[in-house]
Design a protein around this motif. Structure first.
Motif, PDB file in Angstrom:
ATOM      1  N   GLN A  13       0.832  -1.196   0.000  1.00 28.49           N
ATOM      2  CA  GLN A  13       0.000   0.000   0.000  1.00 28.49           C
ATOM      3  C   GLN A  13       0.875   1.259   0.000  1.00 28.49           C
ATOM      4  N   ALA A  14       0.320   2.315  -0.518  1.00 26.97           N
ATOM      5  CA  ALA A  14       1.027   3.595  -0.507  1.00 26.97           C
ATOM      6  C   ALA A  14       1.428   3.953   0.922  1.00 26.97           C
ATOM      7  N   GLY A  15       2.655   4.444   1.050  1.00 32.39           N
ATOM      8  CA  GLY A  15       3.199   4.759   2.356  1.00 32.39           C
ATOM      9  C   GLY A  15       3.976   3.624   2.992  1.00 32.39           C
ATOM     10  N   GLY A  16       3.869   2.452   2.402  1.00 31.14           N
ATOM     11  CA  GLY A  16       4.552   1.283   2.945  1.00 31.14           C
ATOM     12  C   GLY A  16       5.993   1.185   2.477  1.00 31.14           C
ATOM     13  N   SER A  17       6.632   0.086   2.866  1.00 33.90           N
ATOM     14  CA  SER A  17       8.044  -0.131   2.550  1.00 33.90           C
ATOM     15  C   SER A  17       8.253  -1.511   1.962  1.00 33.90           C
ATOM     16  N   LEU A  18       9.296  -1.625   1.173  1.00 38.82           N
ATOM     17  CA  LEU A  18       9.756  -2.906   0.646  1.00 38.82           C
ATOM     18  C   LEU A  18      11.271  -2.877   0.584  1.00 38.82           C
ATOM     19  N   ARG A  19      11.873  -4.042   0.709  1.00 34.69           N
ATOM     20  CA  ARG A  19      13.309  -4.152   0.475  1.00 34.69           C
ATOM     21  C   ARG A  19      13.543  -5.149  -0.646  1.00 34.69           C
ATOM     22  N   LEU A  20      14.130  -4.674  -1.703  1.00 35.52           N
ATOM     23  CA  LEU A  20      14.495  -5.534  -2.818  1.00 35.52           C
ATOM     24  C   LEU A  20      15.899  -6.073  -2.594  1.00 35.52           C
ATOM     25  N   SER A  21      16.097  -7.298  -3.035  1.00 35.13           N
ATOM     26  CA  SER A  21      17.411  -7.922  -2.931  1.00 35.13           C
ATOM     27  C   SER A  21      17.877  -8.354  -4.311  1.00 35.13           C
ATOM     28  N   LEU A  85      17.883  -2.716  -2.083  1.00 32.34           N
ATOM     29  CA  LEU A  85      17.262  -1.418  -2.278  1.00 32.34           C
ATOM     30  C   LEU A  85      16.125  -1.314  -1.270  1.00 32.34           C
ATOM     31  N   GLN A  86      16.339  -0.507  -0.250  1.00 26.58           N
ATOM     32  CA  GLN A  86      15.305  -0.249   0.748  1.00 26.58           C
ATOM     33  C   GLN A  86      14.441   0.891   0.243  1.00 26.58           C
ATOM     34  N   MET A  87      13.156   0.631   0.121  1.00 17.98           N
ATOM     35  CA  MET A  87      12.224   1.627  -0.408  1.00 17.98           C
ATOM     36  C   MET A  87      11.190   1.959   0.647  1.00 17.98           C
ATOM     37  N   ASN A  88      11.151   3.212   1.048  1.00 20.81           N
ATOM     38  CA  ASN A  88      10.214   3.676   2.063  1.00 20.81           C
ATOM     39  C   ASN A  88       9.248   4.695   1.471  1.00 20.81           C
ATOM     40  N   SER A  89       8.170   4.933   2.172  1.00 21.92           N
ATOM     41  CA  SER A  89       7.171   5.925   1.751  1.00 21.92           C
ATOM     42  C   SER A  89       6.801   5.722   0.287  1.00 21.92           C
ATOM     43  N   LEU A  90       6.495   4.503  -0.063  1.00 24.40           N
ATOM     44  CA  LEU A  90       6.215   4.185  -1.453  1.00 24.40           C
ATOM     45  C   LEU A  90       4.955   4.875  -1.946  1.00 24.40           C
ATOM     46  N   GLU A  91       5.006   5.250  -3.203  1.00 24.38           N
ATOM     47  CA  GLU A  91       3.898   5.942  -3.862  1.00 24.38           C
ATOM     48  C   GLU A  91       3.440   5.111  -5.052  1.00 24.38           C
ATOM     49  N   PRO A  92       2.188   5.278  -5.481  1.00 23.12           N
ATOM     50  CA  PRO A  92       1.726   4.529  -6.657  1.00 23.12           C
ATOM     51  C   PRO A  92       2.628   4.744  -7.872  1.00 23.12           C
ATOM     52  N   GLU A  93       3.262   5.910  -7.952  1.00 22.56           N
ATOM     53  CA  GLU A  93       4.164   6.205  -9.077  1.00 22.56           C
ATOM     54  C   GLU A  93       5.434   5.361  -9.045  1.00 22.56           C
ATOM     55  N   ASP A  94       5.685   4.693  -7.943  1.00 21.88           N
ATOM     56  CA  ASP A  94       6.851   3.807  -7.842  1.00 21.88           C
ATOM     57  C   ASP A  94       6.563   2.418  -8.423  1.00 21.88           C
ATOM     58  N   THR A  95       5.331   2.181  -8.821  1.00 18.90           N
ATOM     59  CA  THR A  95       4.985   0.901  -9.428  1.00 18.90           C
ATOM     60  C   THR A  95       5.789   0.683 -10.702  1.00 18.90           C
ATOM     61  N   ALA A  96       6.515  -0.429 -10.737  1.00 17.46           N
ATOM     62  CA  ALA A  96       7.399  -0.697 -11.872  1.00 17.46           C
ATOM     63  C   ALA A  96       8.041  -2.060 -11.691  1.00 17.46           C
ATOM     64  N   LEU A 125       8.728  -7.319  -9.846  1.00 11.77           N
ATOM     65  CA  LEU A 125       7.631  -6.366  -9.953  1.00 11.77           C
ATOM     66  C   LEU A 125       7.264  -5.799  -8.595  1.00 11.77           C
ATOM     67  N   VAL A 126       7.187  -4.479  -8.542  1.00 11.23           N
ATOM     68  CA  VAL A 126       6.703  -3.773  -7.354  1.00 11.23           C
ATOM     69  C   VAL A 126       5.419  -3.052  -7.736  1.00 11.23           C
ATOM     70  N   THR A 127       4.362  -3.325  -7.005  1.00  5.64           N
ATOM     71  CA  THR A 127       3.076  -2.678  -7.248  1.00  5.64           C
ATOM     72  C   THR A 127       2.657  -1.952  -5.983  1.00  5.64           C
ATOM     73  N   VAL A 128       2.430  -0.643  -6.113  1.00  6.38           N
ATOM     74  CA  VAL A 128       2.026   0.169  -4.973  1.00  6.38           C
ATOM     75  C   VAL A 128       0.581   0.610  -5.187  1.00  6.38           C
ATOM     76  N   SER A 129      -0.286   0.210  -4.290  1.00  3.80           N
ATOM     77  CA  SER A 129      -1.699   0.549  -4.416  1.00  3.80           C
ATOM     78  C   SER A 129      -2.012   1.822  -3.637  1.00  3.80           C
ATOM     79  N   SER A 130      -2.974   2.565  -4.156  1.00  2.69           N
ATOM     80  CA  SER A 130      -3.342   3.833  -3.502  1.00  2.69           C
ATOM     81  C   SER A 130      -4.425   3.635  -2.469  1.00  2.69           C
TER      82      SER A 130
END
Length: 130
Positions: A13-21, A85-96, A125-130
Protein backbone atom coordinates in the motif's frame (compact mmCIF):
# COMPACT_ATOMS: atom_id res chain seq x y z
CA UNK A 1 30.33 -12.30 -16.36
CA UNK A 2 28.23 -11.77 -13.27
CA UNK A 3 24.71 -13.21 -12.99
CA UNK A 4 21.99 -11.33 -11.13
CA UNK A 5 18.73 -12.49 -9.55
CA UNK A 6 16.30 -10.05 -7.95
CA UNK A 7 13.73 -10.80 -5.27
CA UNK A 8 11.54 -8.98 -2.79
CA UNK A 9 8.98 -7.39 -5.07
CA UNK A 10 5.28 -7.53 -4.38
CA UNK A 11 2.14 -5.58 -3.63
CA UNK A 12 2.27 -2.86 -1.00
CA UNK A 13 0.00 0.00 0.00
CA UNK A 14 1.03 3.60 -0.51
CA UNK A 15 3.20 4.76 2.36
CA UNK A 16 4.55 1.28 2.94
CA UNK A 17 8.04 -0.13 2.55
CA UNK A 18 9.76 -2.91 0.65
CA UNK A 19 13.31 -4.15 0.47
CA UNK A 20 14.49 -5.53 -2.82
CA UNK A 21 17.41 -7.92 -2.93
CA UNK A 22 19.78 -8.82 -5.73
CA UNK A 23 21.93 -11.91 -5.52
CA UNK A 24 25.08 -11.72 -7.60
CA UNK A 25 27.04 -14.77 -8.65
CA UNK A 26 30.24 -15.16 -10.55
CA UNK A 27 33.87 -15.27 -9.73
CA UNK A 28 34.39 -11.49 -9.63
CA UNK A 29 30.94 -10.29 -8.57
CA UNK A 30 32.33 -8.34 -5.59
CA UNK A 31 34.41 -6.23 -7.97
CA UNK A 32 31.36 -4.94 -9.82
CA UNK A 33 29.57 -1.69 -9.24
CA UNK A 34 25.88 -2.41 -8.78
CA UNK A 35 22.72 -0.48 -9.39
CA UNK A 36 18.96 -0.49 -9.65
CA UNK A 37 16.77 0.62 -12.52
CA UNK A 38 13.03 0.51 -12.91
CA UNK A 39 10.56 0.51 -15.75
CA UNK A 40 6.95 1.45 -15.28
CA UNK A 41 4.27 0.30 -17.72
CA UNK A 42 4.44 2.32 -20.92
CA UNK A 43 7.48 4.27 -19.76
CA UNK A 44 11.20 4.18 -20.45
CA UNK A 45 13.65 2.53 -18.12
CA UNK A 46 14.72 4.85 -15.31
CA UNK A 47 17.88 4.85 -13.24
CA UNK A 48 17.24 4.60 -9.49
CA UNK A 49 20.60 4.31 -7.74
CA UNK A 50 24.07 2.77 -7.87
CA UNK A 51 26.71 1.69 -5.40
CA UNK A 52 30.41 1.19 -5.94
CA UNK A 53 32.11 -2.17 -5.69
CA UNK A 54 33.47 -1.41 -2.24
CA UNK A 55 30.22 0.13 -1.08
CA UNK A 56 31.99 3.37 -0.30
CA UNK A 57 30.19 5.46 -2.90
CA UNK A 58 26.53 5.74 -3.77
CA UNK A 59 24.87 7.64 -6.56
CA UNK A 60 21.28 8.75 -6.98
CA UNK A 61 19.76 10.60 -9.93
CA UNK A 62 20.26 14.34 -9.90
CA UNK A 63 16.87 15.37 -11.26
CA UNK A 64 14.22 16.02 -8.68
CA UNK A 65 11.53 14.47 -10.84
CA UNK A 66 13.31 11.16 -11.06
CA UNK A 67 15.17 10.97 -7.82
CA UNK A 68 14.16 8.54 -5.12
CA UNK A 69 16.88 9.97 -2.93
CA UNK A 70 15.59 10.32 0.57
CA UNK A 71 13.08 7.52 0.19
CA UNK A 72 15.23 4.81 -1.38
CA UNK A 73 18.55 3.57 -0.01
CA UNK A 74 20.97 1.28 -1.82
CA UNK A 75 23.38 -0.92 0.11
CA UNK A 76 25.45 -4.05 -0.42
CA UNK A 77 26.95 -6.91 1.53
CA UNK A 78 29.96 -8.22 -0.36
CA UNK A 79 30.39 -11.11 2.04
CA UNK A 80 27.00 -12.39 0.88
CA UNK A 81 27.26 -11.08 -2.72
CA UNK A 82 24.03 -9.18 -2.18
CA UNK A 83 22.78 -5.73 -3.09
CA UNK A 84 19.68 -4.22 -1.55
CA UNK A 85 17.26 -1.42 -2.28
CA UNK A 86 15.30 -0.25 0.75
CA UNK A 87 12.22 1.63 -0.41
CA UNK A 88 10.21 3.68 2.06
CA UNK A 89 7.17 5.93 1.75
CA UNK A 90 6.22 4.19 -1.45
CA UNK A 91 3.90 5.94 -3.86
CA UNK A 92 1.73 4.53 -6.66
CA UNK A 93 4.16 6.20 -9.08
CA UNK A 94 6.85 3.81 -7.84
CA UNK A 95 4.98 0.90 -9.43
CA UNK A 96 7.40 -0.70 -11.87
CA UNK A 97 9.58 -3.66 -12.63
CA UNK A 98 12.84 -3.14 -10.78
CA UNK A 99 16.04 -4.42 -12.35
CA UNK A 100 19.39 -5.05 -10.75
CA UNK A 101 22.42 -4.15 -12.86
CA UNK A 102 26.17 -4.58 -12.63
CA UNK A 103 29.18 -3.11 -14.38
CA UNK A 104 32.88 -2.84 -13.61
CA UNK A 105 32.93 0.84 -14.59
CA UNK A 106 31.83 3.78 -12.47
CA UNK A 107 30.78 6.52 -14.84
CA UNK A 108 27.75 8.54 -13.73
CA UNK A 109 26.68 9.18 -17.32
CA UNK A 110 26.64 5.47 -17.99
CA UNK A 111 24.51 4.74 -14.96
CA UNK A 112 22.22 7.69 -15.73
CA UNK A 113 21.47 6.32 -19.19
CA UNK A 114 21.74 2.61 -18.48
CA UNK A 115 23.60 2.21 -21.73
CA UNK A 116 26.51 -0.21 -21.92
CA UNK A 117 25.72 -1.78 -18.54
CA UNK A 118 27.28 -5.24 -18.67
CA UNK A 119 24.81 -7.36 -16.71
CA UNK A 120 21.11 -7.23 -15.92
CA UNK A 121 18.76 -9.27 -13.79
CA UNK A 122 15.33 -10.41 -14.93
CA UNK A 123 13.49 -7.93 -12.76
CA UNK A 124 11.04 -8.02 -9.89
CA UNK A 125 7.63 -6.37 -9.95
CA UNK A 126 6.70 -3.77 -7.35
CA UNK A 127 3.08 -2.68 -7.25
CA UNK A 128 2.03 0.17 -4.97
CA UNK A 129 -1.70 0.55 -4.42
CA UNK A 130 -3.34 3.83 -3.50
Amino acid sequence: QVQLVESGGGLVQAGGSLRLSCAASGRTSSSYNMGWFRQAPGKEREFVSAISASGGKTYYPETAADSAKGRFTISRDNAKNMVYLQMNSLEPEDTAVYFCAADPLWYRSMWDSGKYIEAWGQGTLVTVSS
